[in-house]
Structure formats: C-alpha cells, structure tokens
Design an enzyme around this catalytic site. Structure first.
Site, short mmCIF file in Angstrom:
data_model
loop_
_atom_site.label_atom_id
_atom_site.label_comp_id
_atom_site.label_asym_id
_atom_site.label_seq_id
_atom_site.Cartn_x
_atom_site.Cartn_y
_atom_site.Cartn_z
N ASP A 1 -4.54 -3.31 16.82
CA ASP A 1 -5.54 -3.16 15.76
C ASP A 1 -5.45 -4.27 14.73
O ASP A 1 -4.46 -4.99 14.67
CB ASP A 1 -5.29 -1.84 15.02
CG ASP A 1 -5.81 -0.67 15.81
OD1 ASP A 1 -6.71 -0.88 16.63
OD2 ASP A 1 -5.30 0.45 15.62
N LYS B 1 -11.34 -4.11 14.28
CA LYS B 1 -12.59 -4.53 13.66
C LYS B 1 -12.28 -5.78 12.85
O LYS B 1 -11.57 -5.72 11.86
CB LYS B 1 -13.10 -3.42 12.74
CG LYS B 1 -14.42 -3.73 12.06
CD LYS B 1 -14.83 -2.54 11.19
CE LYS B 1 -16.21 -2.67 10.59
NZ LYS B 1 -16.51 -3.88 9.90
N ASP C 1 1.77 4.90 11.69
CA ASP C 1 2.17 5.87 12.70
C ASP C 1 0.95 6.18 13.58
O ASP C 1 -0.16 6.35 13.04
CB ASP C 1 2.65 7.14 12.00
CG ASP C 1 3.08 8.19 13.00
OD1 ASP C 1 4.29 8.24 13.30
OD2 ASP C 1 2.22 8.94 13.52
N ALA D 1 1.72 4.41 6.43
CA ALA D 1 1.45 3.59 5.24
C ALA D 1 1.87 4.29 3.95
O ALA D 1 2.31 3.63 3.01
CB ALA D 1 -0.03 3.23 5.18
N MET E 1 -7.58 5.12 3.41
CA MET E 1 -8.97 4.64 3.44
C MET E 1 -9.73 5.14 2.22
O MET E 1 -10.88 5.58 2.33
CB MET E 1 -9.66 5.12 4.74
CG MET E 1 -9.03 4.52 5.98
SD MET E 1 -9.63 5.26 7.50
CE MET E 1 -8.54 6.66 7.68
N1 SAH Z 1 -1.95 4.94 11.29
C1 SAH Z 1 -1.92 4.34 9.99
C2 SAH Z 1 -3.18 4.63 9.21
C3 SAH Z 1 -4.38 3.92 9.79
S1 SAH Z 1 -5.83 4.24 8.87
C4 SAH Z 1 -0.67 4.83 9.25
O1 SAH Z 1 0.01 5.75 9.69
O2 SAH Z 1 -0.38 4.26 8.21
C5 SAH Z 1 -5.97 2.75 7.94
C6 SAH Z 1 -5.54 3.00 6.53
O3 SAH Z 1 -4.12 3.01 6.44
C7 SAH Z 1 -5.94 1.92 5.56
O4 SAH Z 1 -7.29 2.02 5.15
C8 SAH Z 1 -5.00 2.20 4.42
O5 SAH Z 1 -5.40 3.34 3.70
C9 SAH Z 1 -3.73 2.55 5.18
N2 SAH Z 1 -2.87 1.37 5.34
C10 SAH Z 1 -2.50 0.78 6.48
N3 SAH Z 1 -1.67 -0.24 6.23
C11 SAH Z 1 -1.50 -0.28 4.90
C12 SAH Z 1 -0.76 -1.09 4.03
N4 SAH Z 1 0.01 -2.10 4.50
N5 SAH Z 1 -0.82 -0.85 2.70
C13 SAH Z 1 -1.56 0.16 2.22
N6 SAH Z 1 -2.29 0.96 3.00
C14 SAH Z 1 -2.27 0.76 4.33
#
Ligand code: SAH
Length: 467
Positions: A249, A271, A304, A333, A384
């Site tokens: 991704d 995307k 995750d 995150a 998000m």
């Molecule tokens: N599976 C991911 C979440 C994916 S949805 C997880 O467990 O973290 C995508 C969202 O994750 C982003 O819009 C943001 O809200 C968050 N995200 C992912 N990477 C991030 C980062 N480095 N810093 C802050 N938010 C993050």
C-alpha cells in the site's frame, strides 16, 4: 553509496603487500583467507611473515618498489608503519593501475576492507565507509551469533550437489529442495551432526525425486508498522524474505520493501496521490491469482493488517478460492503515534478504555458514533480523521461536550516529517489546518484528564506542541 560492495575473484590473482611489520601482517592474514598469490615487498619481514615465506604461503620480495614491479597486481595494500612512506607508495601503486588500500588512511583508499563474517563460502561483508568501525564490529558480532559455525559447510555441500539436482529435478522441485534444506529441520540437523547424514538425506531426496514438497505457504497478510521501517516485526521480515511477490500500500515505508528479497516482485496496489485507488475486488483478484500460481504472496499493509485495512475482505476472498492465509500482526498507527509523543494508550486510573475508530466508513454506513465512545475514562483514536474533523467537532458540539474534549493529533508518526498538535476540541478544525496536519494522521480525543498523550506534553505550549 560512496563505495560499492563486490566480491572479487581472488583465485591466482597477484596481491601485493608493501611493508614487513605488523600492519602488513594484518593485511596478510586477511588475504591468506583467499586463494590469492601474495607477494610481500619489504627489506625485512617480521617473524610471522618470515614463517609464512618459509612455508611458501607468501613470496618475499626485496627489490625496489616501482610501478613496473607492481604492474599486473589488481590489489595493493600499503602498510609500512610510516604514513609519509605509505603516501609515496600509494602514488607508485596507483601509477601501476592497482586498486590501493593504505592502512589507516581512508582518504588514500580506493578499496576498503570490510568487517567480515566468514562462513566460507558464505561471506558477509560489512562496511561503513570508514565512518563507524565500532558499529561495523557490533553488527559483525550480532551476525556471528546468528549464523551457525557450520553454515558454510552446508552451503558448500549444496554447491557440490547443485549440478546433480539440476540434472534430475524440475526448477520448481529444486526450489522446494533447497527451501527444505535451508529452512527446514535439515539445517538444524547439519548444525548438530555435520555433513554426512545431511548429504545422504539430500542425495536420497534428489535420487528419488521425493523432495518433501513445501506445503503451499499461506498468503501472509503482514503488518508493516507505521512510518519507520524498523517498526515491522521479525516475523514480518521473515515473511517478506520468503515472498516471491509483495502487494503493498501507499503508506508502507519504502525501507520495509528493502527488507524483501531483491528478486521479489513488488506490486503497488494503493492509491497514488491524484490517482484512483485500486478497487478492493481487483486487489483481491490479483492476490488470489498470484497465490494460485504457487507463488509465495505477502500482502503488506501499513500498521496492523487487522485495523482499518480491509484485511477481512482479502481473507474472505482467499478462503473463497480455497487458499489459506495467515495474519502477521503489526504495530498499529495509534501505537506509533502515542509513542511518538511519549504517551500511553491507556493509563491506570485515568483511561481504562481504548477505542480505535475512523473518520471514514464504508459507503452507506454513516459516521461512527464518536460521542458515545468518548466517556470520561476512554481514549479515542480516530484513523482517517483529518477530513472528518468538522463532522467530529459538530457531533461533539451537538452532544454539548465539545468544550470538555482535548485533541492530540499526530501526522506522519514515526517519520521525519512527523507533526504533533495539541489543542482544545473547540479550536480543532482551525488548529489542524494552521499546524499543517494532513493525512495520514491519528486524532486522539479524550475528555479532560483521560488523555492519551497530554500528560507527557504539558510542558510545551498549549496550542501547538511541535511541528
Ligand atoms: N492498518 C493501519 C491503518 C490503515 S488506515 C494501522 O493499523 O495503522 C490509514 C490510516 O492510518 C491513515 O489515514 C492514518 O489515520 C493512519 N496512519 C497510518 N500510518 C500513519 C502514520 N505514520 N502516522 C499517523 N497516522 C497513520
């Protein structure tokens, strides 16, 4: 990279060492690991070098050191113990067209000697371009512990049986054979019992063609962690290294992809800014197709794979196609963002409930009920959530709790461009904008006193903690 690591063929190559004392001896010991022809130019040799000359392992030359005398030697080490003489000899050796290494003078080196982990023929070379020899030694020590002392013998045995296997087995079977040898119990057996029983087992497998077929590996849905590449788990790294193809991704750190095999195919299915996202059913289809071809597939997701990652849909598609899958968890995150501000997702006595929620749901599902989640003792992490900030503020306002809520926002957590904002929810929309907090970000909401990270950052100005 100012230097590039390569393995030079040394068999029958002429290597010249200039100097007859300790520095020269050290280089000599290193070169004696190879099949090079070693010549040492020095008026006199120390006892160790003399013994090597007497035993015929090196050739001692006493003549003048001229470019002609050195011509044809691809590699020259200079280590007389006298820096001035070394610099002069460097010029002579360069004239002769050799790659030159001058002991302790990195500026005069065309070639640096790495720290080496030697399991000949398995050799690991570690270089830091002269910046941090101590670090190179630490890495060496770690690798020395990881690699069994007999690993080189096992590789050499495999090398001897390679042609035999190539004559009798199909390419797919050969891959299975070597995976079985190196990944399975045979490797542990070799570490314990050495060549004999293992050679017999490998030859039997090749002769009968009965290579224990690797059970088709389940498709691994792997969490890459948030932001920094060192936040992936060891299991995640292992799966990456086994993968033939990796579907990844947008938010996966490029450093994580570096951990995969060089020849693994990397397919971006996210995307790209300004472009359409891959539709989920297309992602499902390519993953299923790759797994059906018998390839080892990793589906790599940021954070995750079980948190706002549509992992369940991919798992269902795999199951529907009769394929197994495995989930390799990752640091989500919210954890990465809380850690980034030195905060904690739960705190005994303050917040005993952690809610992971989102600013965006599946079409037709409306918006999550942020108000209900926000009790006096909960922390709410909104994924998000930046675009949904006005909706969140409106919901809180309608419920009459807007002025009781605090926000800590962390964008690009664990990356060099990480930004952190702390403010009252009443100001949040403007403050997010002013602080330049953009997606990807986590918005932590809490009623006063039940905060995720606020305790840690109270010393900083109230509005904008750090950008
Ligand atoms: N599976 C991911 C979440 C994916 S949805 C997880 O467990 O973290 C995508 C969202 O994750 C982003 O819009 C943001 O809200 C968050 N995200 C992912 N990477 C991030 C980062 N480095 N810093 C802050 N938010 C993050």
């Amino acid at each position: 990279m100012k230097t590039f690591p390569m393995f030079l063929t040394m068999t029958d190559r002429r290597v010249v060492i200039l100097g007859g004392a300790e520095q020269a001896t050290q280089k000599c010991r290193l070169m004696l690991k190879t099949d090079a022809r070693i010549e040492v130019f020095a008026p006199r040799l120390d006892v160790e070098l003399q013994a090597l000359a007497d035993a015929g392992r090196i050739t001692h030359r006493t003549g003048p050191i001229t470019a002609d005398a050195l011509r044809g030697a691809p590699l020259v080490f200079v280590g007389t113990g006298c820096p001035g003489v070394d610099a002069a000899l460097h010029a002579v050796a360069s004239d002769a067209g050799a790659l030159v290494n001058v002991v302790d003078q990195p500026d005069l080196c065309d070639a640096m000697t790495p720290a080496i982990v030697d399991r000949d023929p398995v050799v690991v070379a570690i270089g830091t371009e002269g910046t941090a020899p101590v670090l190179a030694r630490q890495i060496k020590t770690t690798l020395e512990r990881m690699l069994d002392p007999r690993l080189g013998d096992l590789a050499a045995l495999a090398g001897r049986l390679r042609d035999y296997a190539a004559r009798r087995l199909e390419p797919g079977q050969r891959r299975d054979l070597w995976r079985w040898v190196f990944n399975g119990p045979l490797r542990a057996r070799h570490a314990r019992d050495g060549d004999v029983p293992v050679a017999r087992a490998i030859k039997d497998a090749i002769r009968s063609g009965a290579v224990p077929a690797a059970a088709p590996a389940p498709v691994a849905l792997v969490g890459a962690g948030p932001g920094a590449s060192d936040l992936i788990t060891l299991r995640g790294v292992l799966r990456l290294q086994e993968a033939d193809v990796i579907f990844y991704d947008r938010l996966v750190d490029p450093g994580v992809l570096e951990l995969a095999r060089r020849d693994a195919e990397r397919v971006f299915v996210g995307k790209a800014p300004g472009c359409h996202a891959w539709p989920q059913d297309k992602i499902n289809a390519v993953i299923v197709a790759a797994a059906k071809q018998g390839r080892r597939v990793v589906r790599l997701k940021c954070g995750d794979p079980g948190v706002f990652a549509r992992g369940a849909e991919e798992a269902q598609a795999l199951q529907g196609a009769g394929l197994d899958y495995e989930v390799v968890p990752g640091v989500t995150a919210a954890s990465g963002a809380a850690a980034a501000v030195g905060g904690f997702l739960t705190e005994r006595g303050k917040s005993d409930t952690l809610v992971l929620t989102t600013g965006r749901c599946a079409d037709g599902n409306g918006i999550p009920d942020w108000v209900t989640h926000l009790t006096r003792r909960s922390n709410v992490a909104v994924y998000m959530g930046v675009a949904a900030a006005p909706d969140i503020a409106n919901s809180l306002s309608r419920a009459g709790i807007l002025d009781e809520v605090e926000l800590t926002a962390v964008s690009n957590a664990q990356r060099p461009d990480q930004k952190i904002l702390r403010c009252d929810a009443t100001d949040m929309v403007a403050a997010l904008d002013q602080a330049g907090i953009e997606s990807p970000a986590i918005l932590f909401l809490s009623r006063r006193d039940a905060s995720v990270a606020q305790q840690q950052v109270q010393a900083a100005p109230r509005r904008l903690v750090a950008v």
